[in-house]
Design a protein around this motif. Sequence first.
Motif, PDB file in Angstrom:
ATOM      1  N   ARG A 126      24.378  45.481  29.125  1.00 34.39           N
ATOM      2  CA  ARG A 126      25.111  44.891  30.245  1.00 34.39           C
ATOM      3  C   ARG A 126      25.814  43.575  29.935  1.00 34.39           C
ATOM      4  O   ARG A 126      26.351  42.933  30.841  1.00 34.39           O
ATOM      5  N   CYS A 127      25.820  43.167  28.662  1.00 31.43           N
ATOM      6  CA  CYS A 127      26.601  41.991  28.300  1.00 31.43           C
ATOM      7  C   CYS A 127      26.958  42.069  26.830  1.00 31.43           C
ATOM      8  O   CYS A 127      26.430  42.908  26.084  1.00 31.43           O
ATOM      9  N   ARG A 128      27.871  41.221  26.422  1.00 24.87           N
ATOM     10  CA  ARG A 128      28.222  41.114  24.988  1.00 24.87           C
ATOM     11  C   ARG A 128      27.148  40.243  24.351  1.00 24.87           C
ATOM     12  O   ARG A 128      27.160  39.024  24.465  1.00 24.87           O
ATOM     13  N   LEU A 129      26.218  40.890  23.674  1.00 25.64           N
ATOM     14  CA  LEU A 129      25.029  40.211  23.175  1.00 25.64           C
ATOM     15  C   LEU A 129      25.054  40.107  21.662  1.00 25.64           C
ATOM     16  O   LEU A 129      25.323  41.083  20.959  1.00 25.64           O
ATOM     17  N   SER A 130      24.761  38.907  21.166  1.00 25.05           N
ATOM     18  CA  SER A 130      24.559  38.674  19.742  1.00 25.05           C
ATOM     19  C   SER A 130      23.151  38.127  19.546  1.00 25.05           C
ATOM     20  O   SER A 130      22.621  37.416  20.411  1.00 25.05           O
ATOM     21  N   VAL A 131      22.558  38.467  18.403  1.00 26.02           N
ATOM     22  CA  VAL A 131      21.179  38.068  18.129  1.00 26.02           C
ATOM     23  C   VAL A 131      21.088  37.542  16.704  1.00 26.02           C
ATOM     24  O   VAL A 131      21.725  38.082  15.792  1.00 26.02           O
ATOM     25  N   GLY A 132      20.288  36.505  16.497  1.00 24.04           N
ATOM     26  CA  GLY A 132      20.069  35.963  15.169  1.00 24.04           C
ATOM     27  C   GLY A 132      19.060  36.772  14.384  1.00 24.04           C
ATOM     28  O   GLY A 132      18.183  37.436  14.953  1.00 24.04           O
ATOM     29  N   ALA A 133      19.181  36.720  13.052  1.00 22.13           N
ATOM     30  CA  ALA A 133      18.222  37.388  12.174  1.00 22.13           C
ATOM     31  C   ALA A 133      18.165  36.650  10.852  1.00 22.13           C
ATOM     32  O   ALA A 133      19.179  36.128  10.380  1.00 22.13           O
ATOM     33  N   ASP A 134      16.947  36.621  10.239  1.00 20.87           N
ATOM     34  CA  ASP A 134      16.836  35.994   8.919  1.00 20.87           C
ATOM     35  C   ASP A 134      15.852  36.734   8.019  1.00 20.87           C
ATOM     36  O   ASP A 134      15.382  36.186   7.022  1.00 20.87           O
ATOM     37  N   SER A 135      15.549  38.009   8.351  1.00 25.95           N
ATOM     38  CA  SER A 135      14.622  38.782   7.520  1.00 25.95           C
ATOM     39  C   SER A 135      14.907  40.264   7.660  1.00 25.95           C
ATOM     40  O   SER A 135      15.454  40.721   8.672  1.00 25.95           O
ATOM     41  N   THR A 136      14.496  41.024   6.642  1.00 24.78           N
ATOM     42  CA  THR A 136      14.641  42.480   6.732  1.00 24.78           C
ATOM     43  C   THR A 136      13.729  43.038   7.819  1.00 24.78           C
ATOM     44  O   THR A 136      14.091  44.002   8.506  1.00 24.78           O
ATOM     45  N   ALA A 137      12.552  42.450   7.982  1.00 28.46           N
ATOM     46  CA  ALA A 137      11.646  42.920   9.033  1.00 28.46           C
ATOM     47  C   ALA A 137      12.272  42.745  10.413  1.00 28.46           C
ATOM     48  O   ALA A 137      12.181  43.632  11.267  1.00 28.46           O
ATOM     49  N   GLY A 138      12.900  41.585  10.624  1.00 27.52           N
ATOM     50  CA  GLY A 138      13.575  41.366  11.895  1.00 27.52           C
ATOM     51  C   GLY A 138      14.700  42.350  12.125  1.00 27.52           C
ATOM     52  O   GLY A 138      14.885  42.883  13.223  1.00 27.52           O
ATOM     53  N   LEU A 139      15.478  42.613  11.087  1.00 25.57           N
ATOM     54  CA  LEU A 139      16.588  43.563  11.197  1.00 25.57           C
ATOM     55  C   LEU A 139      16.080  44.978  11.447  1.00 25.57           C
ATOM     56  O   LEU A 139      16.672  45.729  12.233  1.00 25.57           O
ATOM     57  N   ASP A 140      14.985  45.361  10.801  1.00 24.83           N
ATOM     58  CA  ASP A 140      14.406  46.684  11.046  1.00 24.83           C
ATOM     59  C   ASP A 140      14.048  46.847  12.522  1.00 24.83           C
ATOM     60  O   ASP A 140      14.322  47.885  13.138  1.00 24.83           O
TER      61      ASP A 140
END
Length: 368
Positions: A109-123
């Motif tokens: 429901r919105c244009r959402l961006s999210v931070g990431a700094d690890s492969t686990a987070g991206l998974d």
Amino acid sequence: MTQGLLDDSAAAALDTPAVVVDLDRMDARIASMTALMRERGIALRPHAKTHKSIEVARRQIKAGAVGLTVATIGEAEVFADAGFTDLFIAYPLLAAGPKVDRLRRLAARCRLSVGADSTAGLDGLAVALAGAPVPLRVVIEIDSGGARTGVRPEAAGALARYARDLGLDVTGAFTHEGHGYKGREMRQAAGEDAVDGLAVAAASLRAEGIEPAVLSAGSTPTAEQSAHGAVTEERPGTYVFGDRLQAALAGEPAEDAALMVAATVVSTGPGDGFVIDAGAKILAQDVAPIIPGHGAIVGYPEAVIQRLNDHHGVVDLPAGAARPAVGSIVWVVPNHVCPVVNLVDQFVVGQGGRVVAMWAVDARGRNG
């Protein structure tokens, strides 16, 4: 009254301790930061964790901000519910448990961006958004010297490639140059570190065939210093109100802040100081090595709030110094405004010395 945000009669009518915002001062701060970024050709995405207020956010967007930065899914949910459509969770979010469904609903429901700094987070992000009609936008966090979270700038490309292979949409890189808070002499260096780090990250992304649309720096004390070069976006938060630490870093009077805590003197205590009804449960416990005590008391430059209990602020004064009478109102500029806002349900809004509104702290307590 001693240079507070309300006149004597309005201050006397407050139910203290109270968080008071001066509307004209706040609007001037919003306008000043917006003008600076417009002049530099830099997008402004203010961090709403400072104010947690729909009304304040509306004023920032109306002035020219491109969207909002938030720290948590909970904050993002509040602002999305209020109609804000462009949100960036500037945090290495781990999508697990209840956060999976919450994140998925939010991204729809919105244009959402999210931070990431690890492969686990991206998974976790990839699993949470699997099958979503729009790929989740991911911004790789780099460490530009703050030593908190983020990968080395030169590692951004490899992490971005991993995200892309998972089907995520990598839009760029971001950093928080938190070492700019260590003292006035560190502001310029930290700002340049952010610029340099984001330039390296951008090159690393391009080496993987990913053109960064966003290269985002974020810190109020370094916003002016880092708003150039590779940087496309700034995410300051505290600028909207100011606080004692920001004033010390900028070499400005703390009394210029747009937010203060009105407190009542409840005791003169056993010594030469006094005690106020603003303790840790409204002033928080933040201290900094470059400033003494737990806040500045306007009109009493020698006063040091040397101890906070839950509902007592114990203030020291030099022997023989004038002190306020029991029952009088004093104005405290907090060391760090962000946790102070998260401790109250509403702001008292003043203009021209009078109370003109009460605004909810809409995202109070939305810490996850």
